[in-house]
Design a protein around this motif. Structure first.
Motif, mmCIF file in Angstrom:
data_model
loop_
_atom_site.group_PDB
_atom_site.id
_atom_site.type_symbol
_atom_site.label_atom_id
_atom_site.label_comp_id
_atom_site.label_asym_id
_atom_site.label_seq_id
_atom_site.Cartn_x
_atom_site.Cartn_y
_atom_site.Cartn_z
ATOM 1 N N THR A 168 0.835 -1.204 0.000
ATOM 2 C CA THR A 168 0.000 0.000 0.000
ATOM 3 C C THR A 168 0.867 1.250 0.000
ATOM 4 O O THR A 168 0.579 2.229 -0.707
ATOM 5 N N ARG A 169 1.938 1.219 0.775
ATOM 6 C CA ARG A 169 2.836 2.378 0.819
ATOM 7 C C ARG A 169 3.453 2.649 -0.556
ATOM 8 O O ARG A 169 3.539 3.804 -0.991
ATOM 9 N N LEU A 170 3.864 1.601 -1.251
ATOM 10 C CA LEU A 170 4.464 1.766 -2.577
ATOM 11 C C LEU A 170 3.471 2.410 -3.541
ATOM 12 O O LEU A 170 3.823 3.304 -4.319
ATOM 13 N N ALA A 171 2.217 1.958 -3.493
ATOM 14 C CA ALA A 171 1.198 2.488 -4.397
ATOM 15 C C ALA A 171 0.885 3.943 -4.086
ATOM 16 O O ALA A 171 0.842 4.797 -4.986
ATOM 17 N N VAL A 172 0.664 4.232 -2.805
ATOM 18 C CA VAL A 172 0.314 5.599 -2.409
ATOM 19 C C VAL A 172 1.486 6.546 -2.675
ATOM 20 O O VAL A 172 1.300 7.663 -3.188
ATOM 21 N N ASP A 177 3.776 11.024 -5.579
ATOM 22 C CA ASP A 177 4.885 11.547 -6.391
ATOM 23 C C ASP A 177 4.380 12.120 -7.719
ATOM 24 O O ASP A 177 5.000 13.026 -8.287
ATOM 25 N N LEU A 178 3.262 11.577 -8.207
ATOM 26 C CA LEU A 178 2.690 12.058 -9.470
ATOM 27 C C LEU A 178 1.823 13.301 -9.272
ATOM 28 O O LEU A 178 1.324 13.870 -10.238
ATOM 29 N N GLY A 179 1.623 13.703 -8.011
ATOM 30 C CA GLY A 179 0.862 14.911 -7.747
ATOM 31 C C GLY A 179 -0.561 14.695 -7.280
ATOM 32 O O GLY A 179 -1.333 15.658 -7.156
ATOM 33 N N HIS A 180 -0.932 13.459 -7.008
ATOM 34 C CA HIS A 180 -2.288 13.189 -6.513
ATOM 35 C C HIS A 180 -2.353 13.436 -5.004
ATOM 36 O O HIS A 180 -1.439 13.065 -4.268
ATOM 37 N N GLY A 201 -1.666 0.128 6.432
ATOM 38 C CA GLY A 201 -0.627 0.766 5.625
ATOM 39 C C GLY A 201 -1.119 2.042 4.976
ATOM 40 O O GLY A 201 -0.378 3.036 4.880
ATOM 41 N N PHE A 202 -2.371 2.035 4.533
ATOM 42 C CA PHE A 202 -2.955 3.208 3.871
ATOM 43 C C PHE A 202 -3.068 4.371 4.842
ATOM 44 O O PHE A 202 -2.656 5.495 4.540
ATOM 45 N N ARG A 203 -3.633 4.104 6.007
ATOM 46 C CA ARG A 203 -3.810 5.177 6.992
ATOM 47 C C ARG A 203 -2.470 5.778 7.417
ATOM 48 O O ARG A 203 -2.321 7.002 7.522
ATOM 49 N N GLN A 204 -1.509 4.901 7.645
ATOM 50 C CA GLN A 204 -0.200 5.382 8.075
ATOM 51 C C GLN A 204 0.468 6.215 6.982
ATOM 52 O O GLN A 204 0.999 7.302 7.250
ATOM 53 N N THR A 205 0.423 5.729 5.746
ATOM 54 C CA THR A 205 1.100 6.419 4.648
ATOM 55 C C THR A 205 0.417 7.739 4.300
ATOM 56 O O THR A 205 1.081 8.746 4.041
ATOM 57 N N MET A 206 -0.913 7.748 4.279
ATOM 58 C CA MET A 206 -1.644 8.989 3.985
ATOM 59 C C MET A 206 -1.351 10.049 5.047
ATOM 60 O O MET A 206 -1.249 11.236 4.740
ATOM 61 N N GLY A 207 -1.210 9.595 6.301
ATOM 62 C CA GLY A 207 -0.877 10.536 7.363
ATOM 63 C C GLY A 207 0.516 11.086 7.218
ATOM 64 O O GLY A 207 0.751 12.299 7.350
ATOM 65 N N GLN A 208 1.462 10.208 6.914
ATOM 66 C CA GLN A 208 2.865 10.625 6.818
ATOM 67 C C GLN A 208 3.135 11.493 5.592
ATOM 68 O O GLN A 208 3.869 12.470 5.664
ATOM 69 N N LEU A 209 2.535 11.140 4.453
ATOM 70 C CA LEU A 209 2.865 11.830 3.206
ATOM 71 C C LEU A 209 1.985 13.040 2.928
ATOM 72 O O LEU A 209 2.444 14.019 2.326
ATOM 73 N N LEU A 210 0.719 12.979 3.357
ATOM 74 C CA LEU A 210 -0.214 14.052 3.011
ATOM 75 C C LEU A 210 -0.853 14.715 4.230
ATOM 76 O O LEU A 210 -1.646 15.644 4.077
ATOM 77 N N GLY A 211 -0.532 14.208 5.424
ATOM 78 C CA GLY A 211 -1.123 14.783 6.619
ATOM 79 C C GLY A 211 -2.600 14.480 6.780
ATOM 80 O O GLY A 211 -3.305 15.181 7.519
ATOM 81 N N VAL A 212 -3.092 13.455 6.088
ATOM 82 C CA VAL A 212 -4.512 13.085 6.166
ATOM 83 C C VAL A 212 -4.733 12.222 7.410
ATOM 84 O O VAL A 212 -4.116 11.168 7.558
ATOM 85 N N THR A 332 -1.137 5.019 -14.742
ATOM 86 C CA THR A 332 -0.932 6.107 -13.784
ATOM 87 C C THR A 332 -0.253 7.280 -14.486
ATOM 88 O O THR A 332 0.627 7.096 -15.325
ATOM 89 N N GLY A 333 -0.693 8.496 -14.112
ATOM 90 C CA GLY A 333 -0.136 9.707 -14.700
ATOM 91 C C GLY A 333 -0.237 10.863 -13.728
ATOM 92 O O GLY A 333 -0.633 10.695 -12.566
ATOM 93 N N SER A 334 0.080 12.046 -14.212
ATOM 94 C CA SER A 334 0.131 13.231 -13.353
ATOM 95 C C SER A 334 -1.228 13.526 -12.721
ATOM 96 O O SER A 334 -2.281 13.330 -13.336
ATOM 97 N N GLY A 335 -1.160 14.021 -11.474
ATOM 98 C CA GLY A 335 -2.362 14.398 -10.770
ATOM 99 C C GLY A 335 -2.926 15.700 -11.307
ATOM 100 O O GLY A 335 -2.332 16.360 -12.160
ATOM 101 N N PRO A 336 -4.095 16.098 -10.798
ATOM 102 C CA PRO A 336 -4.752 17.323 -11.284
ATOM 103 C C PRO A 336 -3.885 18.549 -10.995
ATOM 104 O O PRO A 336 -3.231 18.643 -9.958
ATOM 105 N N LEU A 337 -3.880 19.477 -11.942
ATOM 106 C CA LEU A 337 -3.125 20.709 -11.762
ATOM 107 C C LEU A 337 -3.790 21.588 -10.696
ATOM 108 O O LEU A 337 -5.010 21.574 -10.531
ATOM 109 N N VAL A 338 -2.982 22.338 -10.008
ATOM 110 C CA VAL A 338 -3.506 23.172 -8.919
ATOM 111 C C VAL A 338 -4.555 24.151 -9.425
ATOM 112 O O VAL A 338 -5.561 24.418 -8.774
ATOM 113 N N ASN A 339 -4.332 24.718 -10.609
ATOM 114 C CA ASN A 339 -5.248 25.745 -11.119
ATOM 115 C C ASN A 339 -6.311 25.180 -12.045
ATOM 116 O O ASN A 339 -6.972 25.914 -12.771
ATOM 117 N N ARG A 340 -6.448 23.854 -12.093
ATOM 118 C CA ARG A 340 -7.422 23.261 -13.006
ATOM 119 C C ARG A 340 -8.835 23.595 -12.528
ATOM 120 O O ARG A 340 -9.120 23.547 -11.348
#
Length: 340
Positions: A168-172, A177-180, A201-212, A332-340
């Motif tokens: 899960t950590r690898l996927a998230v 990294d792609l901007g999602h 794994g999801f909860r831990q990684t989302m918290g560490q990487l995105l502060g969710v 998988t590709g780039s996440g949504p642009l900030v100004n989209r």
């Protein structure tokens, strides 16, 4: 055997026709490696071995798997059967079907046939609501067993698992990294050990990487099928998720379908990561980015640990955990642009 067949086997084995003849007639003067090459060629070309050359089996080993609709299970079965055959054992494959014989019936049937041991793949040992005494009864009577994909501390037997938290950590991490930033997790029923571990794994990684800190709306349970993935992913997309990690490749294919039925493209609008890297997945449209379950290593370990117990090593509760690997392809590709 006529000369045409001899020449075919010789060509396949990379030896002379005279050498093939010596092996088939049980003559001396042929190395063990060459003899094995000829016998392997014989098997590959569909010829029956002469009676004198047939190996006596060391014993029967039961292999109990879920239904084979998910291609990861036939791949597992093939890898385990190959390893067993290389050690001189004969595998007996028991496949559970909806409405068919339950796991316990297969177990009794295998015991009646005098198996030397049983490998359970994604069985009831992975279900936290199931009774585990079905396994403790087997170990108490001295039957060697190995359990793949699941864990329970009360069973005195080896367990073989992928690292679901790391998967899960690898996927998230890849999606981040792609901007999602809005990333969803689509998986099976909550009662299964691999599901519980992926959520951790999801909860831990989302918290560490995105502060969710609250991932409630980012986790959707369903079935481990294309249709299940489509339903779970659809709900997550409707909640604004642009990156999805699905707990099986089949679910990921359903996620692609869910995106497209909403007029979204993969990976243009939604990125999808699967899990397993089962056969044919590299040829999907788009080729699926996935986290590869190390089937070969897990199958070899399952057989090696089972044979150790058969050989007299005392059975004990231990879990061998194998590292998965992220395989980046075209979903998988780039996440949504900030100004989209």
């Amino acid at each position: 055997m006529n000369n045409a067949r001899l020449s075919d086997i010789a060509a396949q084995a990379g030896v002379s026709e005279a050498t093939v003849s010596r092996v088939l007639n049980g003559k001396a003067g042929v190395s063990a490696a060459t003899r094995q090459a000829v016998l392997t060629a014989l098997d590959l070309m569909g010829y029956e071995r002469p009676q004198r050359l047939r190996q006596r089996s060391n014993g029967l080993i039961g292999l109990v798997t879920p239904e084979l609709d998910n291609p990861i299970f036939p791949a597992f079965a093939q890898a385990i059967e190959k390893a067993l055959t290389q050690h001189g054992y004969t595998p007996i494959l028991c496949t559970q079907l909806p409405g068919g014989a339950p796991e316990d019936e297969f177990t009794e049937m295998l015991i009646d046939r005098g198996v030397s041991g049983i490998v359970f793949v994604s069985g009831l040992h992975a279900d936290t609501t199931a009774r585990m005494d079905r396994y403790t009864r087997l170990t108490d009577r001295g039957l060697p067993i190995v359990l793949v994909d699941g864990y329970n501390e009360t069973i005195q037997a080896p367990f073989i698992s992928p690292d679901d938290r790391l998967a899960t950590r690898l996927a998230v991490q890849h999606l981040v990294d792609l901007g999602h930033e809005r990333i969803g997790l689509a998986l099976g029923q909550r009662r299964f050990v691999p599901v519980i571990r992926k959520i951790e794994g999801f909860r831990q990684t989302m918290g560490q990487l995105l502060g969710v800190t609250d991932t409630t709306d980012l986790i959707q349970h369903s079935l481990f099928t294309v249709e299940g993935g489509q339903a779970a992913a659809g709900a997550l997309i409707d909640r604004g998720c642009t990156g999805l990690f699905c707990a099986s490749d089949l679910m990921a294919l359903g996620a692609v379908r869910a995106a497209r039925e909403r007029g979204l493209s993969v990976p243009g609008d939604v990125s999808v990561v699967g899990f397993d890297d089962s056969p044919l997945i590299p040829f999907t449209d788009p080729p699926l980015t996935t986290v590869r379950k190390p089937i070969g290593s897990m199958a070899s370990a399952a057989v090696e640990t089972l044979l150790e117990v058969i050989g007299g090593t005392p059975a004990k509760n231990l879990e061998l955990v194998f590292q998965p690997e992220l395989v980046v392809r075209g979903s998988t590709g780039s996440g949504p642009l900030v100004n989209r």
